[in-house]
Design a protein around this motif. Structure first.
Motif, PDB file in Angstrom:
ATOM      1  N   GLU A 141       0.816  -1.230   0.000  1.00  0.00           N
ATOM      2  CA  GLU A 141       0.000   0.000   0.000  1.00  0.00           C
ATOM      3  C   GLU A 141       0.840   1.266   0.000  1.00  0.00           C
ATOM      4  O   GLU A 141       0.423   2.297  -0.522  1.00  0.00           O
ATOM      5  N   GLU A 142       2.015   1.182   0.582  1.00  0.00           N
ATOM      6  CA  GLU A 142       2.884   2.359   0.633  1.00  0.00           C
ATOM      7  C   GLU A 142       3.453   2.662  -0.762  1.00  0.00           C
ATOM      8  O   GLU A 142       3.397   3.785  -1.250  1.00  0.00           O
ATOM      9  N   ILE A 143       3.978   1.630  -1.417  1.00  0.00           N
ATOM     10  CA  ILE A 143       4.578   1.814  -2.744  1.00  0.00           C
ATOM     11  C   ILE A 143       3.524   2.202  -3.782  1.00  0.00           C
ATOM     12  O   ILE A 143       3.766   3.029  -4.654  1.00  0.00           O
ATOM     13  N   SER A 144       2.335   1.600  -3.677  1.00  0.00           N
ATOM     14  CA  SER A 144       1.283   1.873  -4.675  1.00  0.00           C
ATOM     15  C   SER A 144       0.295   2.941  -4.206  1.00  0.00           C
ATOM     16  O   SER A 144      -0.847   2.996  -4.659  1.00  0.00           O
ATOM     17  N   SER A 145       0.745   3.820  -3.305  1.00  0.00           N
ATOM     18  CA  SER A 145      -0.166   4.811  -2.713  1.00  0.00           C
ATOM     19  C   SER A 145      -0.746   5.775  -3.752  1.00  0.00           C
ATOM     20  O   SER A 145      -1.917   6.160  -3.674  1.00  0.00           O
ATOM     21  N   ASN A 146       0.054   6.184  -4.748  1.00  0.00           N
ATOM     22  CA  ASN A 146      -0.453   7.095  -5.782  1.00  0.00           C
ATOM     23  C   ASN A 146      -1.577   6.451  -6.591  1.00  0.00           C
ATOM     24  O   ASN A 146      -2.585   7.085  -6.902  1.00  0.00           O
ATOM     25  N   LEU A 147      -1.383   5.170  -6.909  1.00  0.00           N
ATOM     26  CA  LEU A 147      -2.406   4.406  -7.632  1.00  0.00           C
ATOM     27  C   LEU A 147      -3.700   4.353  -6.823  1.00  0.00           C
ATOM     28  O   LEU A 147      -4.804   4.537  -7.352  1.00  0.00           O
ATOM     29  N   ARG A 148      -3.567   4.159  -5.539  1.00  0.00           N
ATOM     30  CA  ARG A 148      -4.737   4.047  -4.657  1.00  0.00           C
ATOM     31  C   ARG A 148      -5.451   5.394  -4.491  1.00  0.00           C
ATOM     32  O   ARG A 148      -6.676   5.447  -4.406  1.00  0.00           O
ATOM     33  N   LYS A 149      -4.672   6.466  -4.464  1.00  0.00           N
ATOM     34  CA  LYS A 149      -5.294   7.808  -4.403  1.00  0.00           C
ATOM     35  C   LYS A 149      -6.083   8.078  -5.677  1.00  0.00           C
ATOM     36  O   LYS A 149      -7.200   8.608  -5.653  1.00  0.00           O
ATOM     37  N   THR A 150      -5.488   7.690  -6.823  1.00  0.00           N
ATOM     38  CA  THR A 150      -6.153   7.934  -8.112  1.00  0.00           C
ATOM     39  C   THR A 150      -7.439   7.131  -8.236  1.00  0.00           C
ATOM     40  O   THR A 150      -8.467   7.648  -8.666  1.00  0.00           O
ATOM     41  N   ILE A 151      -7.398   5.865  -7.842  1.00  0.00           N
ATOM     42  CA  ILE A 151      -8.617   5.053  -7.982  1.00  0.00           C
ATOM     43  C   ILE A 151      -9.705   5.546  -7.032  1.00  0.00           C
ATOM     44  O   ILE A 151     -10.895   5.481  -7.345  1.00  0.00           O
ATOM     45  N   ALA A 152      -9.308   6.094  -5.898  1.00  0.00           N
ATOM     46  CA  ALA A 152     -10.297   6.672  -4.975  1.00  0.00           C
ATOM     47  C   ALA A 152     -11.006   7.860  -5.637  1.00  0.00           C
ATOM     48  O   ALA A 152     -12.217   8.052  -5.478  1.00  0.00           O
ATOM     49  N   GLN A 153     -10.247   8.640  -6.426  1.00  0.00           N
ATOM     50  CA  GLN A 153     -10.834   9.793  -7.146  1.00  0.00           C
ATOM     51  C   GLN A 153     -11.776   9.324  -8.261  1.00  0.00           C
ATOM     52  O   GLN A 153     -12.866   9.881  -8.439  1.00  0.00           O
ATOM     53  N   VAL A 154     -11.345   8.289  -9.003  1.00  0.00           N
ATOM     54  CA  VAL A 154     -12.196   7.782 -10.093  1.00  0.00           C
ATOM     55  C   VAL A 154     -13.449   7.121  -9.519  1.00  0.00           C
ATOM     56  O   VAL A 154     -14.547   7.264 -10.065  1.00  0.00           O
ATOM     57  N   LYS A 155     -13.278   6.442  -8.396  1.00  0.00           N
ATOM     58  CA  LYS A 155     -14.435   5.858  -7.701  1.00  0.00           C
ATOM     59  C   LYS A 155     -15.429   6.961  -7.344  1.00  0.00           C
ATOM     60  O   LYS A 155     -16.651   6.808  -7.524  1.00  0.00           O
ATOM     61  N   GLU A 156     -14.921   8.073  -6.855  1.00  0.00           N
ATOM     62  CA  GLU A 156     -15.784   9.203  -6.499  1.00  0.00           C
ATOM     63  C   GLU A 156     -16.518   9.737  -7.734  1.00  0.00           C
ATOM     64  O   GLU A 156     -17.688  10.127  -7.662  1.00  0.00           O
ATOM     65  N   THR A 157     -15.823   9.741  -8.884  1.00  0.00           N
ATOM     66  CA  THR A 157     -16.466  10.151 -10.145  1.00  0.00           C
ATOM     67  C   THR A 157     -17.631   9.218 -10.470  1.00  0.00           C
ATOM     68  O   THR A 157     -18.698   9.659 -10.904  1.00  0.00           O
ATOM     69  N   PHE A 158     -17.431   7.911 -10.275  1.00  0.00           N
ATOM     70  CA  PHE A 158     -18.502   6.924 -10.481  1.00  0.00           C
ATOM     71  C   PHE A 158     -19.705   7.247  -9.593  1.00  0.00           C
ATOM     72  O   PHE A 158     -20.840   7.311 -10.062  1.00  0.00           O
ATOM     73  N   TYR A 159     -19.438   7.418  -8.312  1.00  0.00           N
ATOM     74  CA  TYR A 159     -20.527   7.656  -7.353  1.00  0.00           C
ATOM     75  C   TYR A 159     -21.239   8.976  -7.656  1.00  0.00           C
ATOM     76  O   TYR A 159     -22.474   9.051  -7.606  1.00  0.00           O
ATOM     77  N   SER A 160     -20.446  10.000  -7.975  1.00  0.00           N
ATOM     78  CA  SER A 160     -21.032  11.318  -8.279  1.00  0.00           C
ATOM     79  C   SER A 160     -21.919  11.270  -9.510  1.00  0.00           C
ATOM     80  O   SER A 160     -22.951  11.949  -9.579  1.00  0.00           O
ATOM     81  N   ALA A 161     -21.517  10.462 -10.502  1.00  0.00           N
ATOM     82  CA  ALA A 161     -22.291  10.364 -11.748  1.00  0.00           C
ATOM     83  C   ALA A 161     -23.696   9.838 -11.498  1.00  0.00           C
ATOM     84  O   ALA A 161     -24.633  10.161 -12.233  1.00  0.00           O
ATOM     85  N   LEU A 162     -23.853   9.037 -10.443  1.00  0.00           N
ATOM     86  CA  LEU A 162     -25.160   8.433 -10.158  1.00  0.00           C
ATOM     87  C   LEU A 162     -25.957   9.208  -9.108  1.00  0.00           C
ATOM     88  O   LEU A 162     -27.070   8.824  -8.771  1.00  0.00           O
ATOM     89  N   ALA A 163     -25.396  10.305  -8.607  1.00  0.00           N
ATOM     90  CA  ALA A 163     -26.134  11.160  -7.667  1.00  0.00           C
ATOM     91  C   ALA A 163     -27.278  11.851  -8.409  1.00  0.00           C
ATOM     92  O   ALA A 163     -27.333  11.851  -9.645  1.00  0.00           O
ATOM     93  N   THR A 164     -28.168  12.473  -7.656  1.00  0.00           N
ATOM     94  CA  THR A 164     -29.372  13.072  -8.263  1.00  0.00           C
ATOM     95  C   THR A 164     -29.040  13.992  -9.433  1.00  0.00           C
ATOM     96  O   THR A 164     -29.659  13.913 -10.491  1.00  0.00           O
ATOM     97  N   ASN A 165     -28.038  14.857  -9.255  1.00  0.00           N
ATOM     98  CA  ASN A 165     -27.666  15.774 -10.334  1.00  0.00           C
ATOM     99  C   ASN A 165     -26.411  15.316 -11.076  1.00  0.00           C
ATOM    100  O   ASN A 165     -25.800  16.095 -11.812  1.00  0.00           O
TER     101      ASN A 165
END
Length: 484
Positions: free
Chosen positions: A436-460
């Motif tokens: 997790e330490e070495i791949s921390s940047n990858l994990r930060k990025t996927i957390a952002q893309v995950k948020e994009t997924f969730y936001s896309a399905l919000a009411t607006n």
């Protein structure tokens, strides 16, 4: 109970037939789309092939409560108030015909003979119920516009993959003209002439095996999709903006994804074609983020050499893993595929299963990575759960999906740097991802893309807004069809 049931149901005069391609990765999104449309008042008639239904029935026969043994996989949905009817259709082959070992004859049947069975069934359905006014068919069928036109229905083409793949298949003629497909040149240069696609390496183009049957299927399907009234796709506007905008210049195209079981409904519909092993107890005993999930999907085209290198790489990596390995697809038994003594050496940290509920596994807190073939459903589900990927694509769209995962969105790493997999590369990539330490940047990025997924399905959010626009246009077009 579906979370959409208590909304007002303004579309109760609309009746859509929904028919997915008879493959696991196409059936699941079609089921979730059916539930979503039914939840806003559409009457749905969902059509599975008799073979697919028999597979689902066998896989779920031991489960308690109403299920496919009642001949309706949507029985729980109907109990909750959704108006979904379920019927099956003959696909032109006997039930005992092995559609996986004989995939090319089966695809030929889907291209040439299946339309007659669909025509006959739709004709009978409309005789009994003239309220049917919409056909939602998988984009990979070659006949939907013919059926829709014959029976005066609005034709919605449902593309279960990303817009990038749609654009590449749509412009197959350009790839042929320039020698990047179907040419003896075997060009390796960059492709930069596909509308809406800035550039893509030849190695990231969908592989069609240079196979005439697969090529014929895709070519005919993407001729047919040009006649669709509306196209909907399992992707997200923010993640493929240029490609989607380019397609929208020619067609009514809506990005309504991600379509995963966790978002459209709380109902569980039996849809797996194989019995699922419950991995929960095993995962519960493992530390947070310590387990790698390994799966090459429902159509596993992995050769024996790759399996051996993967197995050795997993041993060398010393990480915990759940490996979905379907030996019957390889035509061999477990002992002849895996290295001698493999299970004994990994017994405390490795679990090998023939099939499982993927969403249930990768959403578990013990999972820290996913070594995947990059099937689109797997990519979508992994991002939804915030699990970074190691990509080892095998065929068709999986190569283009890897481009999105590794190079565009940076939520995964590539496994196959050479022509074949090596155990050392498997070991090194797994160790990198699972630290997790070495791949921390990858994990930060996927957390952002995950948020994009969730936001896309919000009411607006974009996907929710697009879904509402799609329904609005569909309603308008149904009204016009009725007038004529």
């Amino acid at each position: 109970m579906s979370k959409f049931i208590h909304q007002t149901l303004p579309h109760h005069h609309h009746h859509a037939i929904i028919i997915p391609c008879p493959f696991q990765g196409h059936i699941n999104p079609a089921i979730h789309l059916s539930l979503r449309l039914a939840s806003i008042g559409f009457k749905i008639t969902f059509i599975n092939t008799q073979f697919i239904h028999s597979q689902i029935t066998k896989a779920h026969s031991s489960e308690p409560g109403p299920g496919p043994e009642s001949n309706n996989i949507f029985s729980k949905a109907r109990e909750s108030g959704l108006d979904i009817h379920y019927i099956t259709i003959y696909d032109g082959f006997p039930l005992d015909f092995d559609r996986n070992m004989n995939s090319l004859p089966f695809l030929e049947g889907l291209i040439n003979g299946f339309v007659d069975h669909v025509d006959e069934l739709v004709g009978k359905l409309i005789e009994k119920d003239d309220s049917i006014n919409c056909l939602v068919a998988d984009t990979f069928f070659v006949w939907p516009s013919i059926i829709a036109m014959k029976y005066n229905m609005v034709h919605v083409s449902f593309f279960t993959e990303p817009a990038l793949v749609f654009a590449l298949y749509y412009h197959l003629h350009l790839l042929q003209q320039k020698g990047h497909f179907g040419s003896h040149e075997n060009r390796k240069d960059i492709v930069d002439y596909i509308p809406g696609v800035k550039s893509i390496k030849s190695s990231d183009l969908p592989s069609l095996f240079q196979n005439s049957v697969v090529h014929q299927l895709i070519y005919k399907a993407f001729q047919d999709v040009r006649k669709a009234d509306i196209i909907i796709a399992n992707t997200v506007q923010e993640l493929e903006p240029e490609t989607i905008t380019s397609i929208q210049e020619k067609h009514s195209f809506y990005a309504i994804g991600p379509i995963v079981s966790a978002n459209f409904t709380d109902l569980t519909i039996p849809s797996s074609l194989w019995s699922e092993i419950d991995c929960t107890q095993w995962l519960d005993a493992k530390p947070h983020g310590s387990v790698l999930y390994v799966s090459f999907g429902s159509v596993a085209l992995v050769n024996k050499e790759d399996i051996l290198e993967l197995a050795h790489g997993l041993m060398l990596s010393e990480v915990n893993f759940v490996w979905v390995l379907r030996f019957n697809f390889l035509g061999q038994d477990e002992k002849s595929i895996l290295p001698d003594g493999f299970e004994g050496k990994v017994k405390d940290r490795g679990l090998i299963v023939p099939w499982c509920n993927q969403m249930k596994v990768i959403s578990h807190s013990a999972i820290g990575g996913f070594l995947s073939h990059c099937g689109w459903n797997s990519v979508v589900e992994s991002i939804w759960c915030g699990v970074p990927l190691i990509c080892s694509p095998l065929v068709t769209d999986q190569l283009a999906n890897r481009k999105l995962v590794v190079y565009d969105w940076k939520v995964g790493i590539n496994l196959r740097d050479g022509e074949s997999i090596t155990r050392e590369e498997v070991r090194d990539k797994i160790k990198y991802l699972m630290n997790e330490e070495i791949s921390s940047n990858l994990r930060k990025t996927i957390a952002q893309v995950k948020e994009t997924f969730y936001s896309a399905l919000a009411t607006n959010g974009s996907s929710n807004v697009n879904f509402n626009k799609f329904v609005e246009e569909l309603t308008m077009k149904i009204s016009l069809v009725r007038e004529h």
